[in-house]
Enzyme design. Sequence first.
Site, PDB file in Angstrom:
ATOM      1  N   ASP A  47       0.859  -1.191   0.000  1.00  0.00           N
ATOM      2  CA  ASP A  47       0.000   0.000   0.000  1.00  0.00           C
ATOM      3  C   ASP A  47       0.895   1.240   0.000  1.00  0.00           C
ATOM      4  O   ASP A  47       1.826   1.334   0.799  1.00  0.00           O
ATOM      5  CB  ASP A  47      -0.870  -0.032   1.269  1.00  0.00           C
ATOM      6  CG  ASP A  47      -1.751   1.195   1.399  1.00  0.00           C
ATOM      7  OD1 ASP A  47      -1.976   1.885   0.386  1.00  0.00           O
ATOM      8  OD2 ASP A  47      -2.225   1.463   2.525  1.00  0.00           O
ATOM      9  N   ASP A  51      -4.469   3.598   2.437  1.00  0.00           N
ATOM     10  CA  ASP A  51      -5.886   3.236   2.530  1.00  0.00           C
ATOM     11  C   ASP A  51      -6.068   1.753   2.875  1.00  0.00           C
ATOM     12  O   ASP A  51      -7.175   1.230   2.844  1.00  0.00           O
ATOM     13  CB  ASP A  51      -6.646   3.590   1.231  1.00  0.00           C
ATOM     14  CG  ASP A  51      -6.145   2.784   0.035  1.00  0.00           C
ATOM     15  OD1 ASP A  51      -5.157   2.035   0.185  1.00  0.00           O
ATOM     16  OD2 ASP A  51      -6.751   2.904  -1.043  1.00  0.00           O
ATOM     17  N   ASP A  55      -1.465  -1.132  -4.040  1.00  0.00           N
ATOM     18  CA  ASP A  55      -1.733  -0.350  -5.251  1.00  0.00           C
ATOM     19  C   ASP A  55      -0.539  -0.371  -6.197  1.00  0.00           C
ATOM     20  O   ASP A  55       0.510  -0.936  -5.876  1.00  0.00           O
ATOM     21  CB  ASP A  55      -2.123   1.092  -4.874  1.00  0.00           C
ATOM     22  CG  ASP A  55      -1.174   1.678  -3.843  1.00  0.00           C
ATOM     23  OD1 ASP A  55       0.049   1.601  -4.076  1.00  0.00           O
ATOM     24  OD2 ASP A  55      -1.630   2.174  -2.784  1.00  0.00           O
ATOM     25  N   ASP A 124      -4.243  -9.859 -16.259  1.00  0.00           N
ATOM     26  CA  ASP A 124      -5.321 -10.826 -16.169  1.00  0.00           C
ATOM     27  C   ASP A 124      -6.409 -10.418 -17.158  1.00  0.00           C
ATOM     28  O   ASP A 124      -6.828  -9.262 -17.178  1.00  0.00           O
ATOM     29  CB  ASP A 124      -5.889 -10.790 -14.747  1.00  0.00           C
ATOM     30  CG  ASP A 124      -6.157 -12.164 -14.194  1.00  0.00           C
ATOM     31  OD1 ASP A 124      -6.918 -12.907 -14.835  1.00  0.00           O
ATOM     32  OD2 ASP A 124      -5.612 -12.480 -13.121  1.00  0.00           O
ATOM     33  N   ASP A 226      -8.382 -15.682 -17.520  1.00  0.00           N
ATOM     34  CA  ASP A 226      -9.242 -16.190 -16.462  1.00  0.00           C
ATOM     35  C   ASP A 226     -10.359 -17.084 -17.006  1.00  0.00           C
ATOM     36  O   ASP A 226     -11.061 -16.690 -17.945  1.00  0.00           O
ATOM     37  CB  ASP A 226      -9.857 -14.961 -15.762  1.00  0.00           C
ATOM     38  CG  ASP A 226     -10.641 -15.335 -14.539  1.00  0.00           C
ATOM     39  OD1 ASP A 226     -10.026 -15.794 -13.580  1.00  0.00           O
ATOM     40  OD2 ASP A 226     -11.875 -15.178 -14.559  1.00  0.00           O
ATOM     41  N   GLU A 280      -6.206 -20.225 -17.778  1.00  0.00           N
ATOM     42  CA  GLU A 280      -6.602 -20.963 -16.575  1.00  0.00           C
ATOM     43  C   GLU A 280      -7.471 -22.118 -17.042  1.00  0.00           C
ATOM     44  O   GLU A 280      -8.537 -21.904 -17.618  1.00  0.00           O
ATOM     45  CB  GLU A 280      -7.385 -20.056 -15.623  1.00  0.00           C
ATOM     46  CG  GLU A 280      -7.737 -20.766 -14.336  1.00  0.00           C
ATOM     47  CD  GLU A 280      -8.742 -20.003 -13.480  1.00  0.00           C
ATOM     48  OE1 GLU A 280      -8.692 -20.137 -12.257  1.00  0.00           O
ATOM     49  OE2 GLU A 280      -9.595 -19.281 -14.045  1.00  0.00           O
ATOM     50  N   HIS A 354      -3.640 -17.163  -5.928  1.00  0.00           N
ATOM     51  CA  HIS A 354      -4.630 -16.415  -5.155  1.00  0.00           C
ATOM     52  C   HIS A 354      -5.932 -17.198  -4.955  1.00  0.00           C
ATOM     53  O   HIS A 354      -6.799 -16.741  -4.220  1.00  0.00           O
ATOM     54  CB  HIS A 354      -4.925 -15.093  -5.873  1.00  0.00           C
ATOM     55  CG  HIS A 354      -5.648 -15.311  -7.167  1.00  0.00           C
ATOM     56  ND1 HIS A 354      -5.042 -15.942  -8.252  1.00  0.00           N
ATOM     57  CD2 HIS A 354      -6.915 -15.050  -7.540  1.00  0.00           C
ATOM     58  CE1 HIS A 354      -5.919 -16.045  -9.235  1.00  0.00           C
ATOM     59  NE2 HIS A 354      -7.062 -15.509  -8.832  1.00  0.00           N
ATOM     60  N   ASP A 355      -6.067 -18.341  -5.615  1.00  0.00           N
ATOM     61  CA  ASP A 355      -7.279 -19.158  -5.462  1.00  0.00           C
ATOM     62  C   ASP A 355      -7.036 -20.386  -4.598  1.00  0.00           C
ATOM     63  O   ASP A 355      -7.929 -21.219  -4.431  1.00  0.00           O
ATOM     64  CB  ASP A 355      -7.771 -19.645  -6.832  1.00  0.00           C
ATOM     65  CG  ASP A 355      -8.332 -18.522  -7.677  1.00  0.00           C
ATOM     66  OD1 ASP A 355      -8.828 -17.532  -7.104  1.00  0.00           O
ATOM     67  OD2 ASP A 355      -8.265 -18.633  -8.922  1.00  0.00           O
TER      68      ASP A 355
HETATM   69  C1  GLC Z   1     -10.775 -17.484 -11.688  1.00  0.00           C
HETATM   70  C2  GLC Z   1      -9.994 -16.560 -10.791  1.00  0.00           C
HETATM   71  C3  GLC Z   1     -10.737 -16.445  -9.493  1.00  0.00           C
HETATM   72  C4  GLC Z   1     -12.086 -15.847  -9.776  1.00  0.00           C
HETATM   73  C5  GLC Z   1     -12.842 -16.635 -10.837  1.00  0.00           C
HETATM   74  C6  GLC Z   1     -13.981 -15.843 -11.389  1.00  0.00           C
HETATM   75  O1  GLC Z   1     -10.846 -18.771 -11.183  1.00  0.00           O
HETATM   76  O2  GLC Z   1      -8.688 -16.997 -10.638  1.00  0.00           O
HETATM   77  O3  GLC Z   1     -10.044 -15.674  -8.536  1.00  0.00           O
HETATM   78  O4  GLC Z   1     -12.852 -15.809  -8.603  1.00  0.00           O
HETATM   79  O5  GLC Z   1     -12.033 -16.964 -11.933  1.00  0.00           O
HETATM   80  O6  GLC Z   1     -13.512 -14.803 -12.201  1.00  0.00           O
END
Ligand code: GLC
Length: 582
Positions: A47, A51, A55, A124, A226, A280, A354-355
Amino acid sequence: MIKTSRKKAGALRDERSAARTGVSNDTEPAWWKEAVFYQIYPRSFQDSDRDGVGDLRGIVSRLDYVRDLGVDAIWLNPVFASPNADNGYDISDYRAISPEFGTMEDFDRLVREAHARSLRVVLDLVVNHTSDEHPWFLSARSSRRSPYYDFYLWWAAERGTPPQRRSHFDPAGTAWRYNPPTDSYYLHYFSARQPDLNWNNPHVRSEIYDMMRFWLDKGIDGFRMDSISYIAKDPSFPELDRTACPDLFSCYARGPRLHEYLHEMNREVLAPYRCFSVGEGSAVTSGEVARFVEPGRQELDMLYHFGAAEVRNETTPDGEGTDIPYSLIALKRMFTRWDAAVGQGWPAIYLGNHDQPRMVSRFGSDEPGLRELSAKMLATFLLTMRGTPFWYMGDELGMANIRFRRIDDYDDIDTRNGYIRLQHEGGDTQLFLREQAEVGRDNARTPFQWNPTTYAGFSEVRPWLRVNPDYPRVNAAAQEHDAHSVLAYFRTAVTFRKQHRNLIYGSYRLLDADNKRVYAYLREGGGERYLVALNFSRRNALTLPGPELGRARIALHNYPDIAAPAGRVIELRPFEAVVYEL
Ligand code: GLC
């Protein structure tokens, strides 16, 4: 300015090609096969404007750290305008930077500063769906006569109840949401705030290709796509074949015209810009991956799969004598199967993002005494496998799961809506919370741990998601000058990979496949042979991979000391990792 950044990207490409020396193998060399990708979750990295949300300026201020890791490219999770129902995966303006993250000038500067450090930038691309606040959808949902109505997928109410489609995030589980002004239901494979785009409509596709060109003209180097396997749908919505895909989701990845769209996108955008792409592969099986990535098909460069998470969640230990909570044999078979399945294409490798929860908590151990060893062992795996590693920020410090206990601690729509759904169904919410503590996505989204000051140096104010309380021990500053830290090991392992092109391009062969605790494999190419032996368990383990080791050189290892190799048996201590050059 735009021209300069494209030139810069071109220069980067040429510089890498020039560095190529003849390695004999079947694979055409490419910068992205040699690269280590570093994934940055922008909300949680740094950050800069107090906030509590990370960023773009924060990222710029940390680019030297990223460069010094030795990585080659950064993948940024979505930074576009979004109401944040799913933290940026619900985009309301594809050509605007979210004010939380900064301005377009900040973005341009980030690209310039990254390129100046020889770091490529991958964005992304979220085009299976938009936000329900995207102007296209606001117009579409207002009337069946809107020119944007056909940008989305609808089921007219006069046709009766829509055919069953499941949703990933919907609290009621259904992927249809009734919209009164149009007297029809719209499709949303994710939450109702993420309506699916209609790829059958050529105007949708050309809008998307234009938008991709917009970012490429700014100088970015490629896209992570994605849910790209989900984009194609049959607009007549036939009943899905429950035997072919009992959970329904697997059918989503086999939509009609999927490969036609990917090929078109390649022809329209990816090829002319010579840009990089990784998809993905939600619900894609190993049997299907070659269709996405074989070079002759001209679709994507790589596709990443969910195999490791599936093995971890769905298998049980390999029987007597293992302390590994899943089947390592299944994990090895799975990676081996995917390695072969890409055919002439190229694999992508990762263990966390991140998932997913933190990789050290899931595949290693975050207990004191084992955390560092197992984090280093997993780094050895990712950096010596065949395929391009996608490294998630913070794993180079051994950052671990935070394991929230209460539902209110979570921010993630997946966890929160899953909880609501279970409440409606009268399910066991306590069990759900215990499971989420291990597998919930917020485990990976806690702020980056830079130093031992308040909020771990991520922000001066309370962050949007709690900092893992282990930060006084686990942070970048503490590891920076410690030659035995996970961070130092990661840098060494990246350098090792970089210096051994034969390891990058060499073949992969699984050894001692039935070993329940050791993952051993051979990497071979250009006259060089490397044997990698990894103990995935917390006990001593043996492997007899085959080759005579008497004259082997130890090229990389994660314990401070190691005995010289002899004979054919390798004895490994808990989470020990050794790479031998044979
Ligand atoms: C992909 C992303 C995930 C998101 C999902 C919907 O799996 O990596 O974070 O929630 O798509 O866009």
